[in-house]
Design a protein around this motif. Structure first.
Motif, PDB file in Angstrom:
ATOM      1  N   GLU A 196      32.779  40.891  34.725  1.00 25.94           N
ATOM      2  CA  GLU A 196      32.355  39.822  35.625  1.00 25.94           C
ATOM      3  C   GLU A 196      33.556  39.183  36.327  1.00 25.94           C
ATOM      4  O   GLU A 196      33.479  38.850  37.512  1.00 25.94           O
ATOM      5  CB  GLU A 196      31.582  38.756  34.849  1.00 25.94           C
ATOM      6  N   VAL A 197      34.643  38.996  35.585  1.00 22.16           N
ATOM      7  CA  VAL A 197      35.857  38.436  36.189  1.00 22.16           C
ATOM      8  C   VAL A 197      36.305  39.304  37.362  1.00 22.16           C
ATOM      9  O   VAL A 197      36.574  38.805  38.465  1.00 22.16           O
ATOM     10  CB  VAL A 197      36.996  38.328  35.154  1.00 22.16           C
ATOM     11  N   TRP A 198      36.377  40.598  37.104  1.00 15.62           N
ATOM     12  CA  TRP A 198      36.881  41.525  38.128  1.00 15.62           C
ATOM     13  C   TRP A 198      35.964  41.544  39.345  1.00 15.62           C
ATOM     14  O   TRP A 198      36.424  41.457  40.492  1.00 15.62           O
ATOM     15  CB  TRP A 198      37.035  42.924  37.530  1.00 15.62           C
ATOM     16  N   GLN A 199      34.649  41.644  39.105  1.00 17.25           N
ATOM     17  CA  GLN A 199      33.696  41.688  40.217  1.00 17.25           C
ATOM     18  C   GLN A 199      33.691  40.384  40.994  1.00 17.25           C
ATOM     19  O   GLN A 199      33.678  40.388  42.230  1.00 17.25           O
ATOM     20  CB  GLN A 199      32.285  41.968  39.688  1.00 17.25           C
ATOM     21  N   GLY A 200      33.681  39.265  40.270  1.00 14.53           N
ATOM     22  CA  GLY A 200      33.606  37.971  40.935  1.00 14.53           C
ATOM     23  C   GLY A 200      34.793  37.706  41.837  1.00 14.53           C
ATOM     24  O   GLY A 200      34.640  37.278  42.985  1.00 14.53           O
ATOM     25  N   PHE A 201      35.980  37.978  41.343  1.00 16.76           N
ATOM     26  CA  PHE A 201      37.176  37.754  42.159  1.00 16.76           C
ATOM     27  C   PHE A 201      37.313  38.800  43.269  1.00 16.76           C
ATOM     28  O   PHE A 201      37.824  38.488  44.355  1.00 16.76           O
ATOM     29  CB  PHE A 201      38.426  37.729  41.290  1.00 16.76           C
TER      30      PHE A 201
END
Length: 369
Positions: A260-265
């Protein structure tokens, strides 16, 4: 090694800049007198946020400022968000749950959700919160008092972040670092110059008349980084906008997993710099040389026993420590700044590559280019 000393002098100047900015950034630690009893509309868009319903509703119910109305908008969720909301707000007449309409063409999903919420609201002030934000009982009272005292039409800030995974710990607190290092706080808060602007969509507190005068969220309907875009619009139209340290009254668990961190940023980072490849390359080089480079020098110091090579690393730890102390993030993360910079560089390269190739990023069932 003379060059190491000159490099360290530059890093020392960065420490001073960060310290000055941290001292200039206003905070919400004080209770200020509120003129009258204005109605505050608390507005929360939710899309597939069932895990955040109870925590969000409970935090808003505890507000010390009582003249509020609260609207939640279920944005076509598929995980039971609507049912959870209806159950959580039952028995409190101040709370209402709205069902979102299908997103029109050319609108960003969250922006359209905020637009619908603003149309339902009757408040003199509009506080937009993200579903993953939790506000302390005095949050509305303190923010409203500051806005009235300083004649601010929009107040925003970055919450204290809850960091459940290693990629959260590396990347999420860098948002505070970027603000306290790169944003000229005096220009941001005391001038109406649009380029000197930062904001976070998780906490956007508008004076309603100013919000309506600029056209509300409709004027940024196609902008993925809508928080900064609408803040710049406020300044361009002559209204005062402040960025504040809100970590004493707001916390945020932005992402649950590393994915989620990677996708969100990835969705926001390249768009946030206007999809400018030259700017992205400049940022990559800067963070690579200054922060990754300082980490490499520290490792070299251990191998060749040249202790002066440790000085740059110690200075960037001090710089990051100032940031994380002021924003209530774990101080130990300052020691990982070179590693965090590597992760940031890889993320920016990945986002830039996807954009150049025309690939979209999926987020909560919608796709962003």
């Amino acid at each position: 090694m003379e060059w190491t000393l000159w490099f360290s002098y530059i890093l020392l100047s960065f420490v001073v800049i960060t310290l000055v900015h941290s001292l200039l950034l206003p905070n919400l630690s004080k209770i200020r007198r509120i003129e009258g009893v204005p109605l505050v509309s608390v507005l929360v868009p939710m899309r597939n946020e069932v895990r955040n319903v109870k925590g969000m509703v409970d935090s808003v119910k505890k507000q010390t400022y009582k003249h509020i109305e609260v609207f939640f908008l279920d944005d076509e969720s598929t995980d039971g968000t609507s049912s959870a909301l209806e159950l959580a707000v039952r028995g409190d007449a101040r709370f209402k749950v709205l069902q979102g309409k299908p997103k029109p063409e050319k609108w960003i999903g969250k922006v359209f959700a905020c637009h619908q919420l603003s149309e339902a609201a009757k408040g003199d002030y509009l506080l937009f919160l993200d579903a993953d934000v939790r506000i302390q009982p005095e949050a509305v009272e303190r923010a409203l008092g500051l806005m009235q005292q300083k004649n601010i039409s929009l107040l925003s800030g970055f919450s204290r972040f809850i960091l459940p995974t290693w990629l959260n710990k590396l990347l999420v607190p860098l948002q505070h670092f970027f603000v306290l290092f790169h944003l000229p706080i005096l220009l941001a808060n005391w001038t109406k110059w649009p380029p000197a602007t930062a904001a976070h969509g998780g906490f956007m507190f508008f004076e309603r008349s100013a919000y309506q005068a600029i056209g509300g969220h409709a004027v940024v309907k196609e902008n993925i980084v809508e928080d900064v875009a609408i803040s710049k619009r406020m300044k361009a139209e002559g209204y005062r906008m402040w960025i504040a340290n809100i970590t004493s009254v707001a916390s945020c668990r932005m992402y649950e997993t590393n994915a989620e961190v990677w996708q969100g940023f990835t969705k926001n980072i390249f768009n946030g710099i206007g999809r400018s490849i030259p700017l992205a390359v400049g940022i990559i080089l800067f963070y690579g040389v200054v922060y990754v480079g300082s980490g490499i020098l520290a490792l070299a110091a251990l191998l060749v026993e040249e202790r002066v090579l440790l000085l740059p690393y110690l200075l960037i730890i001090l710089q990051a420590g100032i940031v994380y102390l002021n924003t209530r993030e774990p101080l130990a993360l300052a020691f990982l700044l070179p590693v965090a910079s590597v992760a940031f560089i890889l993320l920016l390269v990945s986002a830039m590559r996807k954009s150049v190739k025309g690939q979209q990023v999926e987020w909560k069932g919608r796709y962003y280019g």
